[in-house]
Design a protein around this motif. Structure first.
Motif, PDB file in Angstrom:
ATOM      1  N   SER A   1      23.837  38.611  -0.934  1.00 44.77           N
ATOM      2  CA  SER A   1      22.586  38.951  -0.248  1.00 44.77           C
ATOM      3  C   SER A   1      22.090  40.292  -0.774  1.00 44.77           C
ATOM      4  O   SER A   1      22.877  41.109  -1.266  1.00 44.77           O
TER       5      SER A   1
ATOM      6  N   CYS B   1      20.970  34.753  -1.188  1.00 46.07           N
ATOM      7  CA  CYS B   1      20.339  34.304  -2.430  1.00 46.07           C
ATOM      8  C   CYS B   1      20.363  32.775  -2.524  1.00 46.07           C
ATOM      9  O   CYS B   1      21.093  32.186  -3.326  1.00 46.07           O
ATOM     10  N   THR B   2      19.550  32.132  -1.698  1.00 42.71           N
ATOM     11  CA  THR B   2      19.346  30.692  -1.824  1.00 42.71           C
ATOM     12  C   THR B   2      18.415  30.439  -3.007  1.00 42.71           C
ATOM     13  O   THR B   2      17.853  31.372  -3.592  1.00 42.71           O
ATOM     14  N   ASP B   3      18.226  29.190  -3.345  1.00 44.68           N
ATOM     15  CA  ASP B   3      17.340  28.872  -4.471  1.00 44.68           C
ATOM     16  C   ASP B   3      15.917  29.348  -4.202  1.00 44.68           C
ATOM     17  O   ASP B   3      15.249  29.890  -5.099  1.00 44.68           O
TER      18      ASP B   3
ATOM     19  N   ASN C   1      24.563  33.691  -6.022  1.00 49.01           N
ATOM     20  CA  ASN C   1      24.578  32.462  -5.227  1.00 49.01           C
ATOM     21  C   ASN C   1      24.427  32.809  -3.751  1.00 49.01           C
ATOM     22  O   ASN C   1      24.182  33.966  -3.397  1.00 49.01           O
ATOM     23  N   GLU C   2      24.586  31.819  -2.892  1.00 49.99           N
ATOM     24  CA  GLU C   2      24.310  32.010  -1.473  1.00 49.99           C
ATOM     25  C   GLU C   2      25.294  32.944  -0.778  1.00 49.99           C
ATOM     26  O   GLU C   2      25.038  33.382   0.348  1.00 49.99           O
TER      27      GLU C   2
END
Length: 343
Positions: free
Chosen positions: A197, A232-234, A193-194
């Motif tokens: 990284s 880690c954005t969409d 998820n966001e």
């Protein structure tokens, strides 16, 4: 008349004799009762009719020696109280009260009252929310992560990791080494998820051209995907998955360069460093004349020291069945306190 007088005399004598017998019988009964009282109570009954009603209570008997012995070993003794209300010795006694004081003289504490909230279920090991966390080849993976992925020509050529699935869930009877890595990498990216990284360092390339018979190029010598960590954005996830699915392999295994760039071009605030390779460092002789493997074992600890001081965890993954790779990776992991995983 004489006859009447005689009959009267006989009747009087008979009554007198009968009365004497009754008196004697009564006296005998009183004596027997008194004797029984002496045997049972130790003394005869005493006439206490002259005492006032309040003085007719029985005087408590002194405790026996055995009772005194028992009492000496007990800190709390029950108290037997008899009501004194009454004005007749023959009246029924009052109700009995058995009062046992507490050891401290204070009332006991009440029952413990539990809270209204139900107990919280424990989380599974290694997680904070009770759910399984992201993993890479079974290893927990989260935070700031750097992946050194072997993209050398042998990763595509050899199929010696068994059967499995590709990243779309299709069964593969005989997976190549790169198929295996792609599947694990895509699966991990789908779980991040966001707050996570990452970036990729591709391990491949050589200074010289490949020998005849190998059509794969030898340039570039290593390659960075973003050259920095990205959250880690969409959108980033989708781009990274596409990159992993389409990555090409090329000739050479410049392990020294890949490890150096990973440790020196991203700063030291790295949580996890994942190093994957399927072969021994190649070419065998490094640029400075040293044996490639020996140069890595000598130089890497200095590069990795700042990352290790920060708390970075190093994991080494040996992909495939190459014996030279297995020997090097186990020696490298042992020398640097890393975990060795065989796939």
């Amino acid at each position: 008349m004489k006859t009447h007088f005689m009959l009267t005399t006989i009747a009087v004598l008979t009554l007198a004799a009968f009365g004497g017998a009754l008196a004697e019988s009564a006296a005998s009964s009183d004596s027997a009762g008194e004797a029984a009282g002496v045997v049972a109570g130790g003394s005869s009954r005493t006439d206490r009719s002259h005492e006032a009603p309040s003085e007719r209570r029985a005087t408590p008997m002194a405790p026996s020696a055995s009772n005194q012995t028992k009492a000496a070993g007990t800190s709390v003794q029950p108290q037997l109280l008899r009501s004194s209300v009454g004005d007749s010795a023959d009246a029924p006694s009052g109700r009995l009260l058995l009062r046992i004081p507490s050891a401290t003289g204070q009332g006991g504490a009440g029952p413990t009252i539990e809270g209204n909230e139900p107990p919280v279920e424990p989380a599974k090991p290694g997680t904070d929310n009770g759910e399984d966390g992201p993993t890479f080849f079974g290893e927990p993976a989260s935070g700031t992560m750097l992946f050194i992925i072997d993209a050398s020509w042998s990763m595509w050529k050899f199929k010696d990791v068994g059967s499995g699935e590709d990243y779309d869930g299709n069964a593969i009877a005989s997976m190549s080494r790169m198929d295996c890595v792609r599947y694990e990498m895509v699966k991990l990216l789908q779980q991040l998820n966001e707050t996570d990284s990452f970036d990729f360092v591709l391990l491949a390339g050589a200074d010289k051209d490949p020998p005849p018979g190998i059509s794969s190029p030898s340039k570039p010598v290593t390659r960075l995907w973003k050259s920095e960590f990205v959250a880690c954005t969409d959108d980033v996830r989708a781009e990274a998955i596409d990159f992993i699915k389409t990555v090409e392999t090329w000739y050479g295994t410049p392990t020294h360069d890949a490890l150096r760039r990973a440790c020196t071009e991203y700063g030291y605030e790295i949580d996890q460093l994942f190093f994957l390779t399927d072969g021994a460092p190649f070419p065998v002789e490094w640029r400075d004349g040293r044996i490639h493997k020996d140069a890595i074992l000598a130089d890497f600890p200095g590069w990795f020291a700042p990352l290790e001081a920060y708390g970075c965890r190093l994991s080494c993954f040996h992909i495939g069945q190459d014996a030279g790779a297995g020997t090097f990776m186990q020696e490298f992991a042992a020398a640097n306190g890393a975990k060795y995983i065989k796939r």
